[in-house]
Scaffold this motif. Sequence first.
Motif, short mmCIF file in Angstrom:
data_model
loop_
_atom_site.label_atom_id
_atom_site.label_comp_id
_atom_site.label_asym_id
_atom_site.label_seq_id
_atom_site.Cartn_x
_atom_site.Cartn_y
_atom_site.Cartn_z
N GLU A 185 0.84 -1.20 0.00
CA GLU A 185 0.00 0.00 0.00
C GLU A 185 0.87 1.25 0.00
N ASN A 186 1.99 1.19 0.74
CA ASN A 186 2.88 2.35 0.80
C ASN A 186 3.55 2.60 -0.55
N SER A 187 4.00 1.54 -1.21
CA SER A 187 4.66 1.73 -2.50
C SER A 187 3.67 2.24 -3.54
N LYS A 188 2.44 1.75 -3.49
CA LYS A 188 1.42 2.22 -4.43
C LYS A 188 1.10 3.70 -4.17
N SER A 189 1.02 4.08 -2.91
CA SER A 189 0.75 5.48 -2.56
C SER A 189 1.86 6.39 -3.04
N ALA B 230 11.66 3.60 -3.82
CA ALA B 230 10.21 3.73 -4.01
C ALA B 230 9.49 2.43 -3.68
N ASP B 231 10.13 1.29 -3.97
CA ASP B 231 9.52 -0.01 -3.68
C ASP B 231 9.40 -0.25 -2.17
N GLN B 232 10.52 -0.06 -1.48
CA GLN B 232 10.57 -0.33 -0.04
C GLN B 232 11.27 0.84 0.65
N GLN B 233 10.59 1.98 0.64
CA GLN B 233 11.22 3.20 1.13
C GLN B 233 11.62 3.10 2.60
N GLY B 234 10.75 2.50 3.42
CA GLY B 234 11.06 2.39 4.84
C GLY B 234 12.33 1.62 5.10
N ALA B 235 12.49 0.48 4.45
CA ALA B 235 13.68 -0.35 4.62
C ALA B 235 14.91 0.36 4.06
N PHE B 236 14.73 1.06 2.95
CA PHE B 236 15.83 1.81 2.36
C PHE B 236 16.31 2.90 3.32
N LEU B 237 15.39 3.66 3.88
CA LEU B 237 15.75 4.74 4.80
C LEU B 237 16.39 4.19 6.07
N GLN B 238 15.88 3.07 6.53
CA GLN B 238 16.46 2.44 7.73
C GLN B 238 17.90 2.03 7.48
#
Length: 305
Positions: A196-200, A289-297
């Motif tokens: 849902e986050n990646s789609k948003s 963009a696919d997994q922004q949270g994991a990327f930022l972490q």
Amino acid sequence: MRFFTAALLMLLYGSVNAQTIYSKDYGSSQNPAIIFIHGGPAGNSNLFEGTTAQVLADRGFYVIAYDRRGEGRSKDEAATMTFKESFVDLLGIYNKYHLKKAIILAHSFGGIIATLFVQQYPDKVNAFILAGALFSQQETYDHILKSAKTYFKNDTTKMAEIAAIEQLGRNTADYRKRCYEIAGKMNFFNMPNPTENSKSLREAFEKSIFYTTNVKNHESPVKFYKNEAANNVDNQPVLKTIRKKGIPIYAVYGQDDGIFSVAQLSNLKNIVGKNNFQLIGNCSHYLFADQQGAFLQFMEQMLRR
């Protein structure tokens, strides 16, 4: 002689950036600086800028995105697309934003440019991050074609297409283009199961100014292969040299980024060190963009050490 060369470069990249180079900064200049190097040739920083630049800045970094000369929003018909030109443009970004050193964050083909830049200008780099970045080009092309032979083994038309690609010169724009085209037909650049986050994020991007200005100069690869002799490189030895110089190298990749083989990523992990390497699940080429949270972490964990 060194003073003359430095003065000439200052004149060149000061003039060039004032006229043609699009760039934008996010966050406070008092924070650690990160320069994003986009993919290509024919790429731009729009997706990163429209989804992630401000979010990363909000985490306490000074983020700078730009489009190389002749690509994206940095329109320049006279651009040669060579590595030397890319270095001049990047030095211009340092000058424009008054940076002595910065963290280099490289994506896709930007990894080739950034690795060679870090090798040549190690004193300007605090740390180097490969994010879905190319590092051994021919291995990537070989992997794509090998995978395609399995994927399309029952499709005679596609098998003939693969055979035709293999007959092309490996140091040509057409060979590169057709390799990536067939990778696209295998969905190698698509996130397997969008969240849902990646789609948003994608939906917001498509409604933003970054989507409407998401231009690509499709003549860029042709110019690059015409003007740059080192157009199909293996930067693994260069990365080893950079690490020996004491510059931290970090690598984060999508586990489902089909353009890289398991062996390639294993070799890269050995080069940068297992503690500096991470694969993100349910993630393809555009990991920010696919997994922004994991990327930022990953970014925070590595850079806050």
